[in-house]
Design a protein around this motif. Structure first.
Motif, PDB file in Angstrom:
ATOM      1  N   SER A  49       0.804  -1.226   0.000  1.00 48.71           N
ATOM      2  CA  SER A  49       0.000   0.000   0.000  1.00 48.71           C
ATOM      3  C   SER A  49       0.835   1.272   0.000  1.00 48.71           C
ATOM      4  O   SER A  49       0.373   2.323  -0.436  1.00 48.71           O
ATOM      5  N   ILE A  50       2.037   1.189   0.517  1.00 52.57           N
ATOM      6  CA  ILE A  50       2.889   2.374   0.649  1.00 52.57           C
ATOM      7  C   ILE A  50       4.036   2.293  -0.365  1.00 52.57           C
ATOM      8  O   ILE A  50       4.909   1.436  -0.265  1.00 52.57           O
ATOM      9  N   GLY A  51       3.987   3.138  -1.364  1.00 50.23           N
ATOM     10  CA  GLY A  51       5.082   3.245  -2.324  1.00 50.23           C
ATOM     11  C   GLY A  51       5.031   2.308  -3.503  1.00 50.23           C
ATOM     12  O   GLY A  51       5.793   2.468  -4.449  1.00 50.23           O
ATOM     13  N   ASN A  52       4.148   1.313  -3.480  1.00 47.45           N
ATOM     14  CA  ASN A  52       4.139   0.296  -4.524  1.00 47.45           C
ATOM     15  C   ASN A  52       2.756   0.174  -5.157  1.00 47.45           C
ATOM     16  O   ASN A  52       1.748   0.076  -4.455  1.00 47.45           O
ATOM     17  N   GLY A  53       2.722   0.167  -6.486  1.00 43.91           N
ATOM     18  CA  GLY A  53       1.466   0.033  -7.200  1.00 43.91           C
ATOM     19  C   GLY A  53       0.945  -1.395  -7.168  1.00 43.91           C
ATOM     20  O   GLY A  53       1.604  -2.305  -6.663  1.00 43.91           O
ATOM     21  N   LEU A  54      -0.243  -1.603  -7.741  1.00 40.35           N
ATOM     22  CA  LEU A  54      -0.843  -2.934  -7.744  1.00 40.35           C
ATOM     23  C   LEU A  54      -0.055  -3.906  -8.622  1.00 40.35           C
ATOM     24  O   LEU A  54       0.162  -5.061  -8.255  1.00 40.35           O
ATOM     25  N   ASN A  55       0.347  -3.471  -9.808  1.00 39.54           N
ATOM     26  CA  ASN A  55       1.232  -4.270 -10.671  1.00 39.54           C
ATOM     27  C   ASN A  55       0.705  -5.664 -10.975  1.00 39.54           C
ATOM     28  O   ASN A  55       1.491  -6.606 -11.114  1.00 39.54           O
ATOM     29  N   PHE A  56      -0.603  -5.835 -11.051  1.00 41.44           N
ATOM     30  CA  PHE A  56      -1.188  -7.133 -11.372  1.00 41.44           C
ATOM     31  C   PHE A  56      -0.676  -8.244 -10.454  1.00 41.44           C
ATOM     32  O   PHE A  56      -0.509  -9.387 -10.868  1.00 41.44           O
ATOM     33  N   GLY A  57      -0.392  -7.898  -9.206  1.00 43.64           N
ATOM     34  CA  GLY A  57      -0.057  -8.940  -8.237  1.00 43.64           C
ATOM     35  C   GLY A  57       1.380  -8.977  -7.762  1.00 43.64           C
ATOM     36  O   GLY A  57       1.755  -9.875  -7.010  1.00 43.64           O
ATOM     37  N   GLY A  58       2.209  -8.040  -8.125  1.00 42.01           N
ATOM     38  CA  GLY A  58       3.558  -8.069  -7.594  1.00 42.01           C
ATOM     39  C   GLY A  58       4.552  -7.385  -8.522  1.00 42.01           C
ATOM     40  O   GLY A  58       4.176  -6.961  -9.609  1.00 42.01           O
ATOM     41  N   PRO A  59       5.804  -7.247  -8.081  1.00 45.19           N
ATOM     42  CA  PRO A  59       6.341  -7.705  -6.789  1.00 45.19           C
ATOM     43  C   PRO A  59       5.884  -6.814  -5.642  1.00 45.19           C
ATOM     44  O   PRO A  59       5.635  -5.622  -5.830  1.00 45.19           O
ATOM     45  N   TYR A  60       5.758  -7.410  -4.466  1.00 44.46           N
ATOM     46  CA  TYR A  60       5.345  -6.681  -3.277  1.00 44.46           C
ATOM     47  C   TYR A  60       6.449  -6.738  -2.226  1.00 44.46           C
ATOM     48  O   TYR A  60       7.572  -7.167  -2.505  1.00 44.46           O
ATOM     49  N   VAL A  61       6.149  -6.320  -1.013  1.00 47.13           N
ATOM     50  CA  VAL A  61       7.177  -6.290   0.034  1.00 47.13           C
ATOM     51  C   VAL A  61       6.560  -6.702   1.365  1.00 47.13           C
ATOM     52  O   VAL A  61       5.576  -6.108   1.808  1.00 47.13           O
ATOM     53  N   GLY A  62       7.121  -7.726   1.973  1.00 53.81           N
ATOM     54  CA  GLY A  62       6.614  -8.213   3.250  1.00 53.81           C
ATOM     55  C   GLY A  62       7.270  -7.488   4.415  1.00 53.81           C
ATOM     56  O   GLY A  62       8.482  -7.292   4.443  1.00 53.81           O
ATOM     57  N   LEU A  63       6.445  -7.086   5.378  1.00 56.07           N
ATOM     58  CA  LEU A  63       6.936  -6.428   6.592  1.00 56.07           C
ATOM     59  C   LEU A  63       6.940  -7.448   7.730  1.00 56.07           C
ATOM     60  O   LEU A  63       5.977  -8.203   7.897  1.00 56.07           O
ATOM     61  N   PHE A  64       7.999  -7.445   8.527  1.00 61.02           N
ATOM     62  CA  PHE A  64       8.154  -8.450   9.578  1.00 61.02           C
ATOM     63  C   PHE A  64       8.835  -7.812  10.777  1.00 61.02           C
ATOM     64  O   PHE A  64       9.935  -7.268  10.651  1.00 61.02           O
ATOM     65  N   ALA A  65       8.186  -7.865  11.936  1.00 57.92           N
ATOM     66  CA  ALA A  65       8.740  -7.267  13.146  1.00 57.92           C
ATOM     67  C   ALA A  65       8.447  -8.161  14.347  1.00 57.92           C
ATOM     68  O   ALA A  65       7.490  -8.940  14.338  1.00 57.92           O
ATOM     69  N   THR A  66       9.271  -8.033  15.387  1.00 55.34           N
ATOM     70  CA  THR A  66       9.100  -8.888  16.559  1.00 55.34           C
ATOM     71  C   THR A  66       9.702  -8.231  17.794  1.00 55.34           C
ATOM     72  O   THR A  66      10.205  -7.100  17.745  1.00 55.34           O
ATOM     73  N   ARG A  67       9.638  -8.945  18.910  1.00 56.27           N
ATOM     74  CA  ARG A  67      10.258  -8.480  20.157  1.00 56.27           C
ATOM     75  C   ARG A  67      11.769  -8.706  20.081  1.00 56.27           C
ATOM     76  O   ARG A  67      12.235  -9.660  19.454  1.00 56.27           O
ATOM     77  N   ALA A  68      12.524  -7.848  20.757  1.00 58.46           N
ATOM     78  CA  ALA A  68      13.987  -7.949  20.702  1.00 58.46           C
ATOM     79  C   ALA A  68      14.486  -9.302  21.202  1.00 58.46           C
ATOM     80  O   ALA A  68      15.480  -9.838  20.693  1.00 58.46           O
ATOM     81  N   LYS A  69      13.790  -9.885  22.187  1.00 63.02           N
ATOM     82  CA  LYS A  69      14.253 -11.151  22.747  1.00 63.02           C
ATOM     83  C   LYS A  69      14.146 -12.307  21.756  1.00 63.02           C
ATOM     84  O   LYS A  69      14.761 -13.360  21.967  1.00 63.02           O
ATOM     85  N   PHE A  70      13.387 -12.125  20.672  1.00 58.53           N
ATOM     86  CA  PHE A  70      13.244 -13.184  19.680  1.00 58.53           C
ATOM     87  C   PHE A  70      14.098 -12.943  18.438  1.00 58.53           C
ATOM     88  O   PHE A  70      13.983 -13.670  17.445  1.00 58.53           O
ATOM     89  N   VAL A  71      14.960 -11.943  18.467  1.00 61.68           N
ATOM     90  CA  VAL A  71      15.628 -11.491  17.253  1.00 61.68           C
ATOM     91  C   VAL A  71      16.449 -12.595  16.588  1.00 61.68           C
ATOM     92  O   VAL A  71      16.517 -12.671  15.361  1.00 61.68           O
ATOM     93  N   ARG A  72      17.051 -13.475  17.363  1.00 62.09           N
ATOM     94  CA  ARG A  72      17.912 -14.494  16.757  1.00 62.09           C
ATOM     95  C   ARG A  72      17.128 -15.611  16.090  1.00 62.09           C
ATOM     96  O   ARG A  72      17.711 -16.447  15.406  1.00 62.09           O
ATOM     97  N   GLN A  73      15.840 -15.622  16.279  1.00 66.56           N
ATOM     98  CA  GLN A  73      15.002 -16.592  15.572  1.00 66.56           C
ATOM     99  C   GLN A  73      14.268 -15.952  14.392  1.00 66.56           C
ATOM    100  O   GLN A  73      13.505 -16.612  13.700  1.00 66.56           O
ATOM    101  N   MET A  74      14.517 -14.678  14.171  1.00 66.93           N
ATOM    102  CA  MET A  74      13.837 -13.956  13.102  1.00 66.93           C
ATOM    103  C   MET A  74      14.401 -14.358  11.730  1.00 66.93           C
ATOM    104  O   MET A  74      15.618 -14.439  11.568  1.00 66.93           O
ATOM    105  N   PRO A  75      13.548 -14.598  10.748  1.00 65.13           N
ATOM    106  CA  PRO A  75      14.044 -14.958   9.417  1.00 65.13           C
ATOM    107  C   PRO A  75      14.559 -13.738   8.663  1.00 65.13           C
ATOM    108  O   PRO A  75      14.353 -12.600   9.068  1.00 65.13           O
ATOM    109  N   GLY A  76      15.211 -14.003   7.537  1.00 62.96           N
ATOM    110  CA  GLY A  76      15.677 -12.900   6.697  1.00 62.96           C
ATOM    111  C   GLY A  76      16.973 -12.304   7.204  1.00 62.96           C
ATOM    112  O   GLY A  76      17.833 -12.980   7.754  1.00 62.96           O
ATOM    113  N   ARG A  77      17.100 -11.001   7.055  1.00 66.47           N
ATOM    114  CA  ARG A  77      18.341 -10.328   7.446  1.00 66.47           C
ATOM    115  C   ARG A  77      18.038  -9.042   8.191  1.00 66.47           C
ATOM    116  O   ARG A  77      16.950  -8.470   8.075  1.00 66.47           O
ATOM    117  N   LEU A  78      19.034  -8.586   8.928  1.00 62.49           N
ATOM    118  CA  LEU A  78      18.900  -7.388   9.751  1.00 62.49           C
ATOM    119  C   LEU A  78      20.103  -6.490   9.505  1.00 62.49           C
ATOM    120  O   LEU A  78      21.251  -6.902   9.681  1.00 62.49           O
TER     121      LEU A  78
END
Length: 447
Positions: A263-292
């Motif tokens: 919704s922010i910065g990206n058009g509909l584009n017939f389904g993509g590419p999009y961007v997934g947002l992922f956030a958590t508590r600091a105590k779980f950071v080492r189990q978080m997927p992706g990169r930081l």
């Protein structure tokens, strides 16, 4: 020869090097039943101009979102993206940058990701966010796997009004991993029984707000019940702009927040590419997927950025990797960050209020159409209506009159009925004229 540069002699030399006498022997391992006797029924060679003309005719059969009054949502939303966003992301240093495999060289990319993470953490009310996922659905699947690692349990409870595409990703990963999923049926009106399903075997509860029918959900009692049984609450959203007005999931007790940032910065584009947002508590950071991406100082005390956490299979033994996410949505994340920076805190809140006001105007107008019932009572910019007869037929008839009036619920949940429900979205791009056109067309369709 431009696209098929090998000569017969080249092919013979390659086959000889491999050690087979001919093409048929090369593909001997393919069952004969799978062989095609003739070429597929596709056009043969065309000039560049002919191909362009043909594809343009095919593309013209689509009804573009901006060409007619548009009220389609259900996980992907039409918003105004300032021209400056597209201009900036097409600067060569941004457009050509890719995954920072040698991150310290890519200081500009890392700083953008650091700013992106900061924005996502503030939006969601969480302590730490990663440098993006592919999209909201795959992010939700990764969140469930993360919860299993943290709790050392293997049962996920999915609320009935979780977007079906997100549910499908979770169920697919669970099937492949041998995990248990308890998914409730969709409930367009009222609340489901998600609280009753939480027990001491539950790893996580996955709840979407606003949900797929547009209902806002109070996450606090769900978080309390989940935490009482040692489980985690995963809060999901598909409309990022809603976080400018609705209380953040983190403030309501969520342990992991995941959603779609299109919704922010990206058009509909017939389904993509999009961007997934992922956030958590600091105590779980080492189990978080992706990169930081993190901020630091170099040997001379200068501010710099590094890839602080990247526990992926490219950098660590496969059995210790926290995800199979081997890249990020860097360019889409950049567009998100630029747009949100241009808006600022006050601008996002104003945009969210405009979205809500637009949907309230539309809901009130549609509710006055004879035979139409408004089902959603607390929403952001999306709600559900009941129409007489087939919602699918109504939506098709509206499209024939030049109005894209929403998504039939039966398209989202074909196995659960709801054949008379339409999920309708209205954002800041919808004008009074658009709303009037919808109401007039609906009255004609319903007779």
């Amino acid at each position: 020869m431009r696209y098929l540069p090998l000569s017969d002699a080249d092919r013979e030399a390659m086959l000889a090097r491999i050690g087979v006498p001919g093409i048929d022997e090369l593909f001997a391992g393919v069952p004969r039943a799978a062989w095609r006797a003739e070429l597929p029924d596709l056009p043969l060679a065309r000039s560049e101009m002919e191909v362009e003309r043909l594809l343009s005719r095919m593309a013209a059969r689509n009804v573009a979102a901006g060409s007619v009054p548009f009220f389609v949502g259900a996980g992907a939303y039409r918003h105004h993206v300032p021209a400056s966003v597209d201009h900036l992301i097409q600067r060569s240093e941004f457009l050509t940058s890719y995954t920072p495999y040698q991150p310290e060289i890519s200081q500009g990319t890392l700083q953008v990701l650091f700013e992106f993470q900061t924005q996502v953490a503030e939006l969601t009310g969480m302590e730490v966010a990663n440098a993006s996922m592919y999209d909201g659905s795959t992010g939700t699947g990764e969140a469930v796997l993360m919860a299993h690692r943290i709790t050392r349990r293997e049962k996920a409870v999915l609320a009935g009004n979780l977007h079906p595409h997100y549910r499908a990703v979770v169920e697919n990963l669970a099937h492949m991993g041998g995990h248990e999923v308890v998914a409730l049926p969709p409930v367009p009106v009222g609340e489901d029984d998600v609280l009753a399903l939480i027990d001491d075997d539950t790893s996580c509860v996955v709840v979407q707000s606003p949900d797929v029918f547009g209902n806002l959900v109070d996450l606090k009692p769900i978080a309390e019940k989940a935490h009482g049984h040692g489980a985690l609450l995963i809060a999901v959203f598909t409309e990022a702009v809603s976080l400018g007005l609705v209380e953040s999931p983190g403030a309501m007790g969520a342990d992991i927040v995941v959603g779609e940032g299109q919704s922010i910065g990206n058009g509909l584009n017939f389904g993509g590419p999009y961007v997934g947002l992922f956030a958590t508590r600091a105590k779980f950071v080492r189990q978080m997927p992706g990169r930081l991406a993190g901020e630091t100082v170099d040997a001379e005390g200068r501010r710099g950025f590094v890839l602080t956490l990247s526990t992926r299979e490219q950098h660590i033994r496969r059995e210790k990797a926290t995800s199979n996410i081997c890249t990020n949505s860097g360019l889409c994340a950049l567009a998100f960050t630029i747009h949100l920076t241009l808006l600022g805190t006050a601008g996002l809140r104003t945009l969210a209020r405009i979205n809500h006001a637009s949907s309230v105007k539309l809901a009130k107008a549609l509710g006055e159409v004879p035979g139409v019932e408004l089902l959603t009572h607390a929403w952001f910019n999306e709600f559900t209506i009941r129409v007489p007869g087939s919602a699918h037929a109504v939506v098709e008839d509206l499209a024939a009159k030049g109005v894209l009036g929403g998504v039939p619920a039966s398209r989202l949940f074909p196995e659960n009925g709801h054949d008379d429900l339409i999920v309708v979205a209205s954002t800041e791009v919808n004008t009074d004229e658009d709303r009037a056109a919808y109401v007039a067309a609906l009255k004609e369709v319903l007779g």
